[in-house]
Motif scaffolding. Structure first.
Motif, PDB file in Angstrom:
ATOM      1  N   LEU A  37       0.837  -1.202   0.000  1.00  0.00           N
ATOM      2  CA  LEU A  37       0.000   0.000   0.000  1.00  0.00           C
ATOM      3  C   LEU A  37       0.874   1.254   0.000  1.00  0.00           C
ATOM      4  O   LEU A  37       0.668   2.161  -0.805  1.00  0.00           O
ATOM      5  CB  LEU A  37      -0.931  -0.008   1.216  1.00  0.00           C
ATOM      6  CG  LEU A  37      -1.834   1.208   1.417  1.00  0.00           C
ATOM      7  CD1 LEU A  37      -2.751   1.426   0.223  1.00  0.00           C
ATOM      8  CD2 LEU A  37      -2.645   1.043   2.693  1.00  0.00           C
ATOM      9  N   GLU A  38       1.863   1.284   0.873  1.00  0.00           N
ATOM     10  CA  GLU A  38       2.740   2.449   0.959  1.00  0.00           C
ATOM     11  C   GLU A  38       3.594   2.618  -0.296  1.00  0.00           C
ATOM     12  O   GLU A  38       4.015   3.727  -0.608  1.00  0.00           O
ATOM     13  CB  GLU A  38       3.635   2.356   2.194  1.00  0.00           C
ATOM     14  CG  GLU A  38       2.872   2.542   3.485  1.00  0.00           C
ATOM     15  CD  GLU A  38       3.765   2.585   4.714  1.00  0.00           C
ATOM     16  OE1 GLU A  38       5.003   2.403   4.581  1.00  0.00           O
ATOM     17  OE2 GLU A  38       3.228   2.804   5.815  1.00  0.00           O
ATOM     18  N   SER A  39       3.815   1.540  -1.022  1.00  0.00           N
ATOM     19  CA  SER A  39       4.586   1.596  -2.260  1.00  0.00           C
ATOM     20  C   SER A  39       3.744   2.029  -3.449  1.00  0.00           C
ATOM     21  O   SER A  39       4.267   2.227  -4.542  1.00  0.00           O
ATOM     22  CB  SER A  39       5.218   0.233  -2.557  1.00  0.00           C
ATOM     23  OG  SER A  39       6.120  -0.108  -1.536  1.00  0.00           O
ATOM     24  N   GLY A  40       2.433   2.113  -3.246  1.00  0.00           N
ATOM     25  CA  GLY A  40       1.548   2.546  -4.314  1.00  0.00           C
ATOM     26  C   GLY A  40       1.104   1.447  -5.257  1.00  0.00           C
ATOM     27  O   GLY A  40       0.731   1.718  -6.399  1.00  0.00           O
ATOM     28  N   LYS A  41       1.122   0.217  -4.799  1.00  0.00           N
ATOM     29  CA  LYS A  41       0.669  -0.895  -5.651  1.00  0.00           C
ATOM     30  C   LYS A  41      -0.795  -0.659  -6.033  1.00  0.00           C
ATOM     31  O   LYS A  41      -1.660  -0.548  -5.167  1.00  0.00           O
ATOM     32  CB  LYS A  41       0.825  -2.221  -4.912  1.00  0.00           C
ATOM     33  CG  LYS A  41       0.463  -3.418  -5.770  1.00  0.00           C
ATOM     34  CD  LYS A  41       0.724  -4.719  -5.038  1.00  0.00           C
ATOM     35  CE  LYS A  41       0.315  -5.901  -5.906  1.00  0.00           C
ATOM     36  NZ  LYS A  41       0.507  -7.168  -5.197  1.00  0.00           N
ATOM     37  N   PRO A  42      -1.087  -0.589  -7.328  1.00  0.00           N
ATOM     38  CA  PRO A  42      -2.437  -0.213  -7.770  1.00  0.00           C
ATOM     39  C   PRO A  42      -3.488  -1.325  -7.719  1.00  0.00           C
ATOM     40  O   PRO A  42      -4.667  -1.051  -7.897  1.00  0.00           O
ATOM     41  CB  PRO A  42      -2.220   0.235  -9.212  1.00  0.00           C
ATOM     42  CG  PRO A  42      -1.034  -0.537  -9.665  1.00  0.00           C
ATOM     43  CD  PRO A  42      -0.158  -0.704  -8.441  1.00  0.00           C
ATOM     44  N   THR A  43      -3.081  -2.557  -7.443  1.00  0.00           N
ATOM     45  CA  THR A  43      -4.034  -3.665  -7.496  1.00  0.00           C
ATOM     46  C   THR A  43      -4.429  -4.196  -6.121  1.00  0.00           C
ATOM     47  O   THR A  43      -4.919  -5.315  -6.012  1.00  0.00           O
ATOM     48  CB  THR A  43      -3.448  -4.821  -8.339  1.00  0.00           C
ATOM     49  OG1 THR A  43      -2.205  -5.227  -7.756  1.00  0.00           O
ATOM     50  CG2 THR A  43      -3.241  -4.405  -9.781  1.00  0.00           C
ATOM     51  N   LEU A  44      -4.259  -3.394  -5.087  1.00  0.00           N
ATOM     52  CA  LEU A  44      -4.623  -3.841  -3.739  1.00  0.00           C
ATOM     53  C   LEU A  44      -6.132  -3.854  -3.546  1.00  0.00           C
ATOM     54  O   LEU A  44      -6.868  -3.161  -4.254  1.00  0.00           O
ATOM     55  CB  LEU A  44      -3.995  -2.914  -2.691  1.00  0.00           C
ATOM     56  CG  LEU A  44      -2.480  -2.940  -2.623  1.00  0.00           C
ATOM     57  CD1 LEU A  44      -1.987  -1.915  -1.620  1.00  0.00           C
ATOM     58  CD2 LEU A  44      -1.968  -4.313  -2.244  1.00  0.00           C
ATOM     59  N   GLN A  45      -6.580  -4.598  -2.556  1.00  0.00           N
ATOM     60  CA  GLN A  45      -8.007  -4.676  -2.243  1.00  0.00           C
ATOM     61  C   GLN A  45      -8.474  -3.358  -1.626  1.00  0.00           C
ATOM     62  O   GLN A  45      -7.901  -2.891  -0.638  1.00  0.00           O
ATOM     63  CB  GLN A  45      -8.277  -5.816  -1.279  1.00  0.00           C
ATOM     64  CG  GLN A  45      -8.021  -7.186  -1.865  1.00  0.00           C
ATOM     65  CD  GLN A  45      -8.303  -8.285  -0.856  1.00  0.00           C
ATOM     66  OE1 GLN A  45      -9.040  -8.099   0.108  1.00  0.00           O
ATOM     67  NE2 GLN A  45      -7.719  -9.432  -1.074  1.00  0.00           N
ATOM     68  N   LEU A  46      -9.513  -2.799  -2.208  1.00  0.00           N
ATOM     69  CA  LEU A  46     -10.031  -1.507  -1.751  1.00  0.00           C
ATOM     70  C   LEU A  46     -10.487  -1.564  -0.299  1.00  0.00           C
ATOM     71  O   LEU A  46     -10.193  -0.667   0.489  1.00  0.00           O
ATOM     72  CB  LEU A  46     -11.178  -1.049  -2.651  1.00  0.00           C
ATOM     73  CG  LEU A  46     -11.865   0.255  -2.259  1.00  0.00           C
ATOM     74  CD1 LEU A  46     -10.862   1.407  -2.261  1.00  0.00           C
ATOM     75  CD2 LEU A  46     -13.024   0.530  -3.197  1.00  0.00           C
ATOM     76  N   GLY A  47     -11.187  -2.614   0.074  1.00  0.00           N
ATOM     77  CA  GLY A  47     -11.704  -2.724   1.434  1.00  0.00           C
ATOM     78  C   GLY A  47     -10.601  -2.685   2.476  1.00  0.00           C
ATOM     79  O   GLY A  47     -10.717  -2.008   3.498  1.00  0.00           O
ATOM     80  N   LYS A  48      -9.524  -3.391   2.211  1.00  0.00           N
ATOM     81  CA  LYS A  48      -8.405  -3.398   3.151  1.00  0.00           C
ATOM     82  C   LYS A  48      -7.721  -2.031   3.200  1.00  0.00           C
ATOM     83  O   LYS A  48      -7.322  -1.572   4.267  1.00  0.00           O
ATOM     84  CB  LYS A  48      -7.392  -4.474   2.770  1.00  0.00           C
ATOM     85  CG  LYS A  48      -7.855  -5.881   3.065  1.00  0.00           C
ATOM     86  CD  LYS A  48      -6.759  -6.876   2.738  1.00  0.00           C
ATOM     87  CE  LYS A  48      -7.174  -8.295   3.023  1.00  0.00           C
ATOM     88  NZ  LYS A  48      -6.095  -9.257   2.728  1.00  0.00           N
ATOM     89  N   ALA A  49      -7.581  -1.394   2.046  1.00  0.00           N
ATOM     90  CA  ALA A  49      -6.964  -0.067   2.011  1.00  0.00           C
ATOM     91  C   ALA A  49      -7.806   0.924   2.815  1.00  0.00           C
ATOM     92  O   ALA A  49      -7.277   1.743   3.568  1.00  0.00           O
ATOM     93  CB  ALA A  49      -6.804   0.409   0.573  1.00  0.00           C
TER      94      ALA A  49
END
Length: 70
Positions: free
Chosen positions: A38-50
């Motif tokens: 998340l802190e690295s800016g990975k664009p495919t992370l789960q929205l709910g967790k973010a």
């Protein structure tokens, strides 16, 4: 707003609160790898967790639609 910007906000706020990545992960209920990504800016992370991480940090999200209606 993009994934890199959000990641930067998360990193800055985490550090401002004196939290290590491991501590934020434990408080949020996600893995450390998720926080790193998340802190690295990975664009495919789960929205709910973010959103969970942002809420844990006390951040709020606001969305403005083009028509001004929500």
């Amino acid at each position: 707003m993009d994934a890199l910007t959000i990641g930067g906000i998360v990193r800055k706020e985490r550090k401002a609160q004196g939290l290590r990545q491991e501590e934020l992960a434990a408080a949020t209920g996600v893995g450390v790898r998720f926080i790193v990504d998340l802190e690295s800016g990975k664009p495919t992370l789960q929205l709910g967790k973010a959103l969970q991480v942002l809420a844990t940090l006390g951040c709020e999200i606001s969305i403005a639609t083009p028509s001004g209606n929500l």
